[in-house]
Design a protein around this motif. Structure first.
Motif, PDB file in Angstrom:
ATOM      1  N   ARG A  62       0.694  -1.351   0.006  1.00 17.63           N
ATOM      2  CA  ARG A  62       0.026   0.004  -0.262  1.00 17.63           C
ATOM      3  C   ARG A  62       0.920   1.255  -0.086  1.00 17.63           C
ATOM      4  NH1 ARG A  62      -5.129   0.672   0.961  1.00 17.63           N
ATOM      5  NH2 ARG A  62      -4.790   2.539   2.249  1.00 17.63           N
ATOM      6  N   ARG A  63       1.982   1.177   0.954  1.00 22.49           N
ATOM      7  CA  ARG A  63       2.721   2.606   0.891  1.00 22.49           C
ATOM      8  C   ARG A  63       3.390   2.747  -0.400  1.00 22.49           C
ATOM      9  NH1 ARG A  63       3.856   0.510   6.282  1.00 22.49           N
ATOM     10  NH2 ARG A  63       5.591  -0.434   5.614  1.00 22.49           N
ATOM     11  N   LYS A  64       4.224   1.665  -0.980  1.00 20.87           N
ATOM     12  CA  LYS A  64       5.075   1.894  -2.169  1.00 20.87           C
ATOM     13  C   LYS A  64       3.702   2.386  -3.208  1.00 20.87           C
ATOM     14  CE  LYS A  64       7.861  -0.328  -5.347  1.00 20.87           C
ATOM     15  NZ  LYS A  64       8.686  -1.466  -5.662  1.00 20.87           N
ATOM     16  N   VAL A  65       2.388   1.816  -3.418  1.00 20.02           N
ATOM     17  CA  VAL A  65       1.571   2.203  -4.515  1.00 20.02           C
ATOM     18  C   VAL A  65       1.503   3.854  -4.350  1.00 20.02           C
ATOM     19  CG1 VAL A  65      -0.613   2.003  -5.744  1.00 20.02           C
ATOM     20  CG2 VAL A  65       0.991   0.091  -4.849  1.00 20.02           C
ATOM     21  N   ILE A  66       0.968   4.207  -3.021  1.00 22.65           N
ATOM     22  CA  ILE A  66       0.524   5.520  -2.571  1.00 22.65           C
ATOM     23  C   ILE A  66       1.596   6.312  -3.072  1.00 22.65           C
ATOM     24  CG2 ILE A  66      -0.062   6.822  -0.783  1.00 22.65           C
ATOM     25  CD1 ILE A  66      -1.944   4.556   0.354  1.00 22.65           C
ATOM     26  N   ASP A  67       2.982   5.992  -2.575  1.00 21.42           N
ATOM     27  CA  ASP A  67       4.193   7.039  -2.776  1.00 21.42           C
ATOM     28  C   ASP A  67       4.347   7.226  -4.140  1.00 21.42           C
ATOM     29  OD1 ASP A  67       6.614   8.296  -1.649  1.00 21.42           O
ATOM     30  OD2 ASP A  67       7.799   6.485  -2.710  1.00 21.42           O
ATOM     31  N   ILE A  68       4.224   6.192  -4.939  1.00 20.87           N
ATOM     32  CA  ILE A  68       4.341   6.357  -6.424  1.00 20.87           C
ATOM     33  C   ILE A  68       3.313   7.274  -6.864  1.00 20.87           C
ATOM     34  CG2 ILE A  68       4.411   5.349  -8.605  1.00 20.87           C
ATOM     35  CD1 ILE A  68       5.516   2.892  -7.289  1.00 20.87           C
ATOM     36  N   ALA A  69       1.941   7.090  -6.495  1.00 20.31           N
ATOM     37  CA  ALA A  69       0.735   7.594  -7.160  1.00 20.31           C
ATOM     38  C   ALA A  69       0.973   9.218  -6.669  1.00 20.31           C
ATOM     39  CB  ALA A  69      -0.457   7.270  -6.602  1.00 20.31           C
ATOM     40  N   THR A  70       1.205   9.636  -5.240  1.00 18.73           N
ATOM     41  CA  THR A  70       1.352  10.789  -5.048  1.00 18.73           C
ATOM     42  C   THR A  70       2.468  11.697  -5.498  1.00 18.73           C
ATOM     43  OG1 THR A  70       2.363  10.093  -2.993  1.00 18.73           O
ATOM     44  CG2 THR A  70      -0.132  10.314  -2.901  1.00 18.73           C
ATOM     45  N   LYS A  71       3.421  10.941  -6.089  1.00 24.00           N
ATOM     46  CA  LYS A  71       4.445  11.865  -6.548  1.00 24.00           C
ATOM     47  C   LYS A  71       4.231  12.368  -7.906  1.00 24.00           C
ATOM     48  CE  LYS A  71       8.294   9.708  -3.904  1.00 24.00           C
ATOM     49  NZ  LYS A  71       9.521   8.912  -3.948  1.00 24.00           N
ATOM     50  N   ASP A  72       3.115  11.653  -8.484  1.00 28.12           N
ATOM     51  CA  ASP A  72       2.739  11.994 -10.011  1.00 28.12           C
ATOM     52  C   ASP A  72       1.964  13.588  -9.790  1.00 28.12           C
ATOM     53  OD1 ASP A  72       2.059  10.952 -12.922  1.00 28.12           O
ATOM     54  OD2 ASP A  72       0.209  12.242 -12.073  1.00 28.12           O
ATOM     55  N   PRO A  73       2.192  14.421 -10.628  1.00 31.33           N
ATOM     56  CA  PRO A  73       1.623  15.750 -10.529  1.00 31.33           C
ATOM     57  C   PRO A  73       0.318  15.995 -10.797  1.00 31.33           C
ATOM     58  CG  PRO A  73       3.402  15.732 -12.355  1.00 31.33           C
ATOM     59  CD  PRO A  73       3.519  14.341 -11.570  1.00 31.33           C
ATOM     60  N   ASP A  74      -0.260  15.039 -11.682  1.00 30.14           N
ATOM     61  CA  ASP A  74      -1.674  15.220 -12.082  1.00 30.14           C
ATOM     62  C   ASP A  74      -2.360  14.342 -10.654  1.00 30.14           C
ATOM     63  OD1 ASP A  74      -1.664  16.173 -14.801  1.00 30.14           O
ATOM     64  OD2 ASP A  74      -0.702  14.070 -15.396  1.00 30.14           O
ATOM     65  N   VAL A  75      -1.888  13.247 -10.109  1.00 35.43           N
ATOM     66  CA  VAL A  75      -2.536  12.888  -9.016  1.00 35.43           C
ATOM     67  C   VAL A  75      -2.557  13.724  -7.709  1.00 35.43           C
ATOM     68  CG1 VAL A  75      -2.446  10.886  -7.231  1.00 35.43           C
ATOM     69  CG2 VAL A  75      -2.054  10.387  -9.570  1.00 35.43           C
ATOM     70  N   ALA A  76      -1.064  14.380  -7.523  1.00 37.00           N
ATOM     71  CA  ALA A  76      -1.143  15.486  -6.637  1.00 37.00           C
ATOM     72  C   ALA A  76      -2.404  16.699  -6.700  1.00 37.00           C
ATOM     73  CB  ALA A  76       0.122  16.016  -6.507  1.00 37.00           C
ATOM     74  N   LYS A  77      -2.463  16.960  -8.050  1.00 36.73           N
ATOM     75  CA  LYS A  77      -3.546  17.983  -8.454  1.00 36.73           C
ATOM     76  C   LYS A  77      -4.979  17.612  -7.916  1.00 36.73           C
ATOM     77  CE  LYS A  77      -5.286  20.826 -12.300  1.00 36.73           C
ATOM     78  NZ  LYS A  77      -5.352  20.873 -13.393  1.00 36.73           N
ATOM     79  N   LEU A  78      -5.373  16.301  -8.212  1.00 41.70           N
ATOM     80  CA  LEU A  78      -6.561  15.656  -7.846  1.00 41.70           C
ATOM     81  C   LEU A  78      -6.631  15.731  -6.276  1.00 41.70           C
ATOM     82  CD1 LEU A  78      -6.706  12.826 -10.281  1.00 41.70           C
ATOM     83  CD2 LEU A  78      -8.150  14.872 -10.256  1.00 41.70           C
ATOM     84  N   LEU A  79      -5.565  15.487  -5.650  1.00 44.68           N
ATOM     85  CA  LEU A  79      -5.706  15.256  -4.178  1.00 44.68           C
ATOM     86  C   LEU A  79      -5.983  16.598  -3.434  1.00 44.68           C
ATOM     87  CD1 LEU A  79      -2.838  12.510  -3.520  1.00 44.68           C
ATOM     88  CD2 LEU A  79      -5.527  12.222  -3.298  1.00 44.68           C
TER      89      LEU A  79
END
Length: 144
Positions: A62-79
């Motif tokens: 979970r941590r690895k997937v979330i870490d990769i996802a949240t580093k993406d600028p488009d995902v960060a924008k959605l969050l």
């Protein structure tokens, strides 16, 4: 055990593993309960949805997937816009080697983001450590 019996047992076990793991574990439910939206999102990821066994995900995965996802600028924008991570769904694949060995791997995962009635799916490739696709409400597709 004779060779035929051992071969038959091996085939039976392999079939059981294939049947148990053949499901792509993506479960995209909209809060509106729209089956067409769900099918559209899953189809947009290039995946097929099937029923299958429930898979428990380790905290490390979970941590690895979330870490990769949240580093993406488009995902960060959605969050930043108020989306929340509501689920991590591994995509389990079965590989058969040249020598007949069978391996299950979950090199990709879908991160489900929700904001009110909106849903976004993020496809994360763990081997490449990057987001490969984002689908927002089954309409917007961001190819990476």
């Amino acid at each position: 055990m004779n060779g035929r019996l051992l071969a038959a047992l091996s085939v039976g076990v392999a079939l059981a593993v294939i049947l148990a793991s053949s499901a792509i574990l993506v479960h995209a439910r909209s809060t509106e309960g729209s089956e067409s939206l769900q099918r559209g999102i899953v189809a947009g990821l290039g995946l097929r949805q099937r029923l299958g066994p429930r898979v428990e995900v380790s905290e490390e995965y979970r941590r690895k997937v979330i870490d990769i996802a949240t580093k993406d600028p488009d995902v960060a924008k959605l969050l930043a816009e108020g989306y929340n991570i509501t689920a991590i769904k591994p995509i389990v694949k079965l590989y058969v080697g040249g020598d007949g060995t069978v391996t299950l791997r979950a090199d990709e995962a879908v991160v489900v983001l929700r904001k009110n009635r909106n849903i976004a799916l993020v496809l994360v490739n763990l081997r490449e450590e990057r987001v490969t696709r984002i689908i927002i409400r089954g309409i917007t597709v961001i190819e990476k």
